[in-house]
Motif scaffolding. Structure first.
Motif, PDB file in Angstrom:
ATOM      1  N   ALA A 122      -0.014   2.828  -1.671  1.00 42.40           N
ATOM      2  CA  ALA A 122      -0.092   3.131  -0.233  1.00 42.40           C
ATOM      3  C   ALA A 122      -0.044   1.919   0.680  1.00 42.40           C
ATOM      4  CB  ALA A 122      -1.343   3.962   0.075  1.00 42.40           C
ATOM      5  N   THR A 123       0.363   0.746   0.169  1.00 44.74           N
ATOM      6  CA  THR A 123       0.630  -0.399   1.042  1.00 44.74           C
ATOM      7  C   THR A 123       2.138  -0.610   1.107  1.00 44.74           C
ATOM      8  OG1 THR A 123      -1.452  -1.533   0.568  1.00 44.74           O
ATOM      9  CG2 THR A 123       0.356  -2.882   1.375  1.00 44.74           C
ATOM     10  N   LEU A 124       2.684  -0.657   2.304  1.00 45.46           N
ATOM     11  CA  LEU A 124       4.115  -0.857   2.492  1.00 45.46           C
ATOM     12  C   LEU A 124       4.320  -2.056   3.413  1.00 45.46           C
ATOM     13  CD1 LEU A 124       6.823   0.509   1.704  1.00 45.46           C
ATOM     14  CD2 LEU A 124       6.754   1.687   3.905  1.00 45.46           C
ATOM     15  N   ILE A 125       5.161  -2.998   2.994  1.00 47.34           N
ATOM     16  CA  ILE A 125       5.483  -4.160   3.822  1.00 47.34           C
ATOM     17  C   ILE A 125       6.778  -3.849   4.577  1.00 47.34           C
ATOM     18  CG2 ILE A 125       5.846  -6.646   3.902  1.00 47.34           C
ATOM     19  CD1 ILE A 125       3.161  -5.765   2.684  1.00 47.34           C
TER      20      ILE A 125
ATOM     21  N   ASP B 138       5.193  -0.143  -4.846  1.00 44.26           N
ATOM     22  CA  ASP B 138       4.988  -0.466  -6.248  1.00 44.26           C
ATOM     23  C   ASP B 138       5.431  -1.876  -6.600  1.00 44.26           C
ATOM     24  OD1 ASP B 138       7.652   0.146  -5.841  1.00 44.26           O
ATOM     25  OD2 ASP B 138       7.854   1.414  -7.614  1.00 44.26           O
ATOM     26  N   GLN B 139       5.987  -2.610  -5.609  1.00 45.06           N
ATOM     27  CA  GLN B 139       6.364  -4.007  -5.799  1.00 45.06           C
ATOM     28  C   GLN B 139       5.402  -4.942  -5.078  1.00 45.06           C
ATOM     29  OE1 GLN B 139       8.917  -4.905  -7.916  1.00 45.06           O
ATOM     30  NE2 GLN B 139       8.893  -2.701  -8.343  1.00 45.06           N
TER      31      GLN B 139
ATOM     32  N   THR C  51      -1.799  -0.598  -9.440  1.00 47.42           N
ATOM     33  CA  THR C  51      -3.078  -0.588 -10.157  1.00 47.42           C
ATOM     34  C   THR C  51      -4.289  -0.789  -9.255  1.00 47.42           C
ATOM     35  OG1 THR C  51      -2.855  -2.958 -10.634  1.00 47.42           O
ATOM     36  CG2 THR C  51      -2.038  -1.410 -12.290  1.00 47.42           C
ATOM     37  N   LEU C  52      -4.111  -1.451  -8.123  1.00 52.57           N
ATOM     38  CA  LEU C  52      -5.241  -1.706  -7.237  1.00 52.57           C
ATOM     39  C   LEU C  52      -5.612  -0.438  -6.472  1.00 52.57           C
ATOM     40  CD1 LEU C  52      -7.153  -3.859  -5.924  1.00 52.57           C
ATOM     41  CD2 LEU C  52      -5.431  -4.038  -4.101  1.00 52.57           C
TER      42      LEU C  52
ATOM     43  N   ASP D  61       4.900   9.886  -1.753  1.00 48.47           N
ATOM     44  CA  ASP D  61       5.542   9.350  -2.953  1.00 48.47           C
ATOM     45  C   ASP D  61       5.244   7.862  -3.146  1.00 48.47           C
ATOM     46  OD1 ASP D  61       6.640  11.795  -3.586  1.00 48.47           O
ATOM     47  OD2 ASP D  61       8.555  11.379  -2.585  1.00 48.47           O
ATOM     48  N   ARG D  62       4.625   7.249  -2.156  1.00 49.56           N
ATOM     49  CA  ARG D  62       4.305   5.823  -2.228  1.00 49.56           C
ATOM     50  C   ARG D  62       2.826   5.577  -2.557  1.00 49.56           C
ATOM     51  NH1 ARG D  62       8.400   4.948   2.673  1.00 49.56           N
ATOM     52  NH2 ARG D  62      10.010   3.760   1.572  1.00 49.56           N
ATOM     53  N   MET D  63       2.197   6.525  -3.212  1.00 48.65           N
ATOM     54  CA  MET D  63       0.786   6.394  -3.550  1.00 48.65           C
ATOM     55  C   MET D  63       0.412   7.376  -4.647  1.00 48.65           C
ATOM     56  SD  MET D  63      -0.824   8.339  -0.225  1.00 48.65           S
ATOM     57  CE  MET D  63      -2.337   8.756  -1.061  1.00 48.65           C
ATOM     58  N   ASN D  64      -0.775   7.178  -5.214  1.00 51.61           N
ATOM     59  CA  ASN D  64      -1.320   8.099  -6.211  1.00 51.61           C
ATOM     60  C   ASN D  64      -2.764   8.412  -5.847  1.00 51.61           C
ATOM     61  OD1 ASN D  64       0.974   8.092  -8.030  1.00 51.61           O
ATOM     62  ND2 ASN D  64       0.352   6.036  -8.640  1.00 51.61           N
TER      63      ASN D  64
END
Length: 339
Positions: free
Chosen positions: A117-120, A216-217, A223-224, A290-293
């Protein structure tokens, strides 16, 4: 055509969210003595907390009127409330919690809530297409030393770039809540952002922002834990039954969010609309999801790696030791009992 939100409206949105983080609360009405104060952010990766509120799970476990909900624009304000005793338990990024713990603060992680859930992202005309382009540019994050700040700065450091905080050429604008990020992008006041979801995706879909680094990059992206459930050791020891009830509701919320994407996205959208009178499009929410779990798992190894990165970035003066910081025994026992 991309939708543009007016500067005036965004300013109103920002003030509403900020006000909610400074003593505003959403109270579960009714009787039941001194209620628990539970905090959360109006972000998609706080879905477990939001589902628990919207679906009434916390009230089911604690009893109506025995819990109140407060939302915050950033982790610094959350930790200040926890430290002052005006907040008992809640959802926050691991960064502020680690910073508080290492400074001697009384806080424990009781469960995970989400990963990723972090996007640059960068402004469309900023000239930033990759991390290598950050030299001489500016970026914003919700807080100085917050989870997203460290994730971006450690990647920049590996490329020989540093923020102006330590004499580098990359300007960091701190304590910029997500709604304000939209304002600063539109006005050209900042070049990039390390943004939580769904706000990062919103900047991409509605403001044509560039995705510089996918979730995910990002450093420790998969994992964090991006959100953890925390409380003070003092509160846990003094209120074991209440804490167990909160964790039961939390696990219900996690399970619901994992199994019911559409309903979860609607719950998040409904709550954000209730707070700000604005809604995210289905496309934004689906792409952000889709950018997080969503997960109650906690990687102690990832947390230590994040803390080590913070030390390398000079946010800490001493090497970090997180022994005693994570205690998932209560929720682990709940899961065992349910098997």
């Amino acid at each position: 055509m991309k939708k543009r939100i007016s500067i005036l409206f965004i300013a109103v949105l920002t003030s509403l969210l900020a006000a909610c983080g400074q003593g505003g609360d959403d109270t579960a009405s009714g009787e039941g003595g001194e209620p628990i104060e539970l905090g959360y952010f109006p972000n998609l990766d706080h879905a477990a907390g939001i589902v628990g509120i919207q679906n009434g799970y916390f009230e089911e476990e604690l009893g109506e009127g025995n819990i109140e909900f407060k939302n915050f624009p950033n982790g610094n304000d959350f930790i200040e409330a926890l430290d002052s005793g005006s907040l008992d338990i809640g959802y926050v990024g691991p960064g502020p919690a680690i910073n508080y713990f290492l400074s001697g603060g009384d806080v424990k992680i009781l469960s995970g809530a989400a990963n990723g859930a972090t996007l640059i992202v960068s402004r469309e005309d900023s000239g930033i297409e990759s991390l290598e382009d950050f030299g001489g540019k500016s970026f914003c994050t919700p807080g100085n030393g917050c989870t997203h700040n460290v994730q971006l700065e450690i990647m920049l450091k590996e490329l020989g770039l540093e923020s102006n905080r330590v004499g580098g050429t990359v300007e960091h604008q701190s304590r910029v809540d997500p709604a304000s990020m939209m304002v600063r992008f539109e006005q050209g006041e900042v070049d990039a952002a390390a943004a939580p979801e769904p706000w990062g995706t919103y900047l991409v879909e509605e403001f044509n922002a560039n995705v510089v680094t996918e979730w995910d990059q990002v450093f420790l992206g998969e994992t964090l834990p991006s959100v953890v459930l925390v409380a003070s050791k003092e509160f846990v020891e003094a209120n074991p039954e209440k804490v167990e009830a909160v964790l039961k509701a939390h696990q219900k919320s996690v399970d619901f969010a994992v199994e019911n994407e559409e309903e979860t996205l609607q719950a998040v959208n409904d709550l954000i609309y209730e707070l700000s009178q604005t809604e995210f499009s289905e496309e934004v929410l689906t792409k952000a999801w889709d950018r997080m779990n969503i997960s109650s798992d906690v990687s102690a190894e990832a947390l230590q790696s994040w803390a080590d990165a913070s030390y390398e970035l000079e946010f800490f003066e001493e090497e970090p030791d997180l022994e005693g910081f994570v205690d998932t025994s209560i929720i682990d026992n709940l899961e065992t009992d349910s098997e």
